[in-house]
Design a protein around this motif. Sequence first.
Motif, mmCIF file in Angstrom:
data_model
loop_
_atom_site.group_PDB
_atom_site.id
_atom_site.type_symbol
_atom_site.label_atom_id
_atom_site.label_comp_id
_atom_site.label_asym_id
_atom_site.label_seq_id
_atom_site.Cartn_x
_atom_site.Cartn_y
_atom_site.Cartn_z
ATOM 1 N N LEU A 85 0.862 -1.174 0.000
ATOM 2 C CA LEU A 85 0.000 0.000 0.000
ATOM 3 C C LEU A 85 0.902 1.230 0.000
ATOM 4 N N ASP A 86 0.796 2.049 -1.034
ATOM 5 C CA ASP A 86 1.634 3.244 -1.145
ATOM 6 C C ASP A 86 1.062 4.349 -0.259
ATOM 7 N N LEU A 87 1.328 4.241 1.037
ATOM 8 C CA LEU A 87 0.799 5.188 2.016
ATOM 9 C C LEU A 87 1.137 6.632 1.682
ATOM 10 N N LEU A 88 2.368 6.881 1.268
ATOM 11 C CA LEU A 88 2.850 8.247 1.078
ATOM 12 C C LEU A 88 2.151 8.974 -0.059
ATOM 13 N N SER A 89 1.564 8.247 -0.989
ATOM 14 C CA SER A 89 0.914 8.894 -2.131
ATOM 15 C C SER A 89 -0.586 9.121 -1.909
ATOM 16 N N LEU A 90 -1.114 8.607 -0.822
ATOM 17 C CA LEU A 90 -2.549 8.777 -0.567
ATOM 18 C C LEU A 90 -2.852 10.228 -0.198
ATOM 19 N N THR A 94 -7.866 10.476 3.471
ATOM 20 C CA THR A 94 -8.136 9.099 3.057
ATOM 21 C C THR A 94 -8.467 8.295 4.301
ATOM 22 N N ARG A 95 -9.475 7.445 4.184
ATOM 23 C CA ARG A 95 -9.834 6.571 5.304
ATOM 24 C C ARG A 95 -9.387 5.150 4.995
ATOM 25 N N ARG A 97 -9.800 1.298 6.420
ATOM 26 C CA ARG A 97 -10.436 0.350 7.332
ATOM 27 C C ARG A 97 -9.404 -0.729 7.597
ATOM 28 N N LEU A 98 -9.041 -0.877 8.853
ATOM 29 C CA LEU A 98 -8.036 -1.850 9.273
ATOM 30 C C LEU A 98 -8.749 -3.033 9.902
ATOM 31 N N GLY A 99 -8.782 -4.150 9.206
ATOM 32 C CA GLY A 99 -9.527 -5.291 9.705
ATOM 33 C C GLY A 99 -11.009 -5.090 9.468
ATOM 34 N N GLU A 100 -11.819 -5.638 10.347
ATOM 35 C CA GLU A 100 -13.270 -5.605 10.147
ATOM 36 C C GLU A 100 -13.930 -4.297 10.542
ATOM 37 N N HIS A 101 -13.418 -3.612 11.566
ATOM 38 C CA HIS A 101 -14.164 -2.481 12.106
ATOM 39 C C HIS A 101 -13.396 -1.173 12.192
ATOM 40 N N ALA A 102 -12.144 -1.206 12.546
ATOM 41 C CA ALA A 102 -11.397 0.015 12.831
ATOM 42 C C ALA A 102 -11.212 0.853 11.562
ATOM 43 N N VAL A 103 -11.406 2.167 11.707
ATOM 44 C CA VAL A 103 -11.215 3.100 10.597
ATOM 45 C C VAL A 103 -10.358 4.263 11.095
ATOM 46 N N VAL A 104 -9.300 4.568 10.337
ATOM 47 C CA VAL A 104 -8.470 5.729 10.629
ATOM 48 C C VAL A 104 -8.510 6.664 9.432
ATOM 49 N N GLU A 105 -8.292 7.949 9.698
ATOM 50 C CA GLU A 105 -8.253 8.949 8.634
ATOM 51 C C GLU A 105 -6.874 9.584 8.622
ATOM 52 N N LEU A 106 -6.243 9.577 7.445
ATOM 53 C CA LEU A 106 -4.891 10.111 7.324
ATOM 54 C C LEU A 106 -4.896 11.627 7.490
ATOM 55 N N THR A 107 -3.974 12.109 8.322
ATOM 56 C CA THR A 107 -3.862 13.542 8.586
ATOM 57 C C THR A 107 -2.596 14.142 7.994
ATOM 58 N N GLY A 108 -1.562 13.333 7.804
ATOM 59 C CA GLY A 108 -0.328 13.874 7.246
ATOM 60 C C GLY A 108 0.830 12.913 7.345
ATOM 61 N N LEU A 109 1.988 13.429 6.974
ATOM 62 C CA LEU A 109 3.222 12.661 6.990
ATOM 63 C C LEU A 109 3.911 12.789 8.342
ATOM 64 N N ARG A 161 -10.416 4.141 1.263
ATOM 65 C CA ARG A 161 -11.477 5.006 0.742
ATOM 66 C C ARG A 161 -10.923 6.418 0.639
ATOM 67 N N ARG A 162 -10.698 6.822 -0.604
ATOM 68 C CA ARG A 162 -10.170 8.165 -0.853
ATOM 69 C C ARG A 162 -11.288 9.188 -0.685
ATOM 70 N N PRO A 163 -10.924 10.401 -0.257
ATOM 71 C CA PRO A 163 -11.949 11.438 -0.083
ATOM 72 C C PRO A 163 -12.463 11.951 -1.421
ATOM 73 N N ALA A 164 -13.680 12.489 -1.418
ATOM 74 C CA ALA A 164 -14.232 13.135 -2.611
ATOM 75 C C ALA A 164 -13.477 14.450 -2.822
ATOM 76 N N GLY A 165 -13.496 14.928 -4.028
ATOM 77 C CA GLY A 165 -12.855 16.212 -4.298
ATOM 78 C C GLY A 165 -11.431 16.067 -4.768
ATOM 79 N N PRO A 166 -10.741 17.180 -4.871
ATOM 80 C CA PRO A 166 -9.383 17.161 -5.404
ATOM 81 C C PRO A 166 -8.410 16.471 -4.459
ATOM 82 N N HIS A 167 -7.357 15.923 -5.040
ATOM 83 C CA HIS A 167 -6.293 15.258 -4.277
ATOM 84 C C HIS A 167 -5.492 16.323 -3.514
ATOM 85 N N VAL A 168 -5.500 16.236 -2.193
ATOM 86 C CA VAL A 168 -4.687 17.122 -1.359
ATOM 87 C C VAL A 168 -3.564 16.259 -0.788
#
Length: 173
Positions: A85-90, A94-95, A97-109, A161-168
Amino acid sequence: MSRDVVHRFSKQPAAEIRLVAGLGVEGDAHAGTTVQHRSRVAVDPTQPNLRQVHLIPAELLAELAAAGFEVEPGQLGENVMTSDLDLLSLPRATRLRLGEHAVVELTGLRNPCRQIEDFRPGLLKEVVGRAADGSVVRKAGVMAVVITGGTVRPGAAIAVRRPAGPHVALDRV
């Protein structure tokens, strides 16, 4: 999977971690609604904690090994190690889902600091470089906040799950 109740550079390996919505990794010194990293607390302890969970690609450890640095999971302070998974390019927000339930949202590097150099001399230049245009390239993983709690185990599936809208693009946090 890694966590540590004490503030130190490396984290202790764990068979699983439990993510808690709005807080981070249960039993980890960096969990909380407000910033927990000591350098940031010294500046402003009321700022929101955008660094609840640290994710790092397993491919980075392989790259470091090829450069002569043997680094084990958890030693760079990450909570979750990903693979393929190319984390750095997301994009930001971006959300995952890790496993069945946990969800994290990327905030930065993750902004690699001097502690990496103290951990292994020469390592900082391996995780921070320059692009052809002169811009700084940070390769020490990404930071996230916990949206939905849950237990995460090694080998858990990761849905993107990538966010809607332009790539930030992700920037340091």
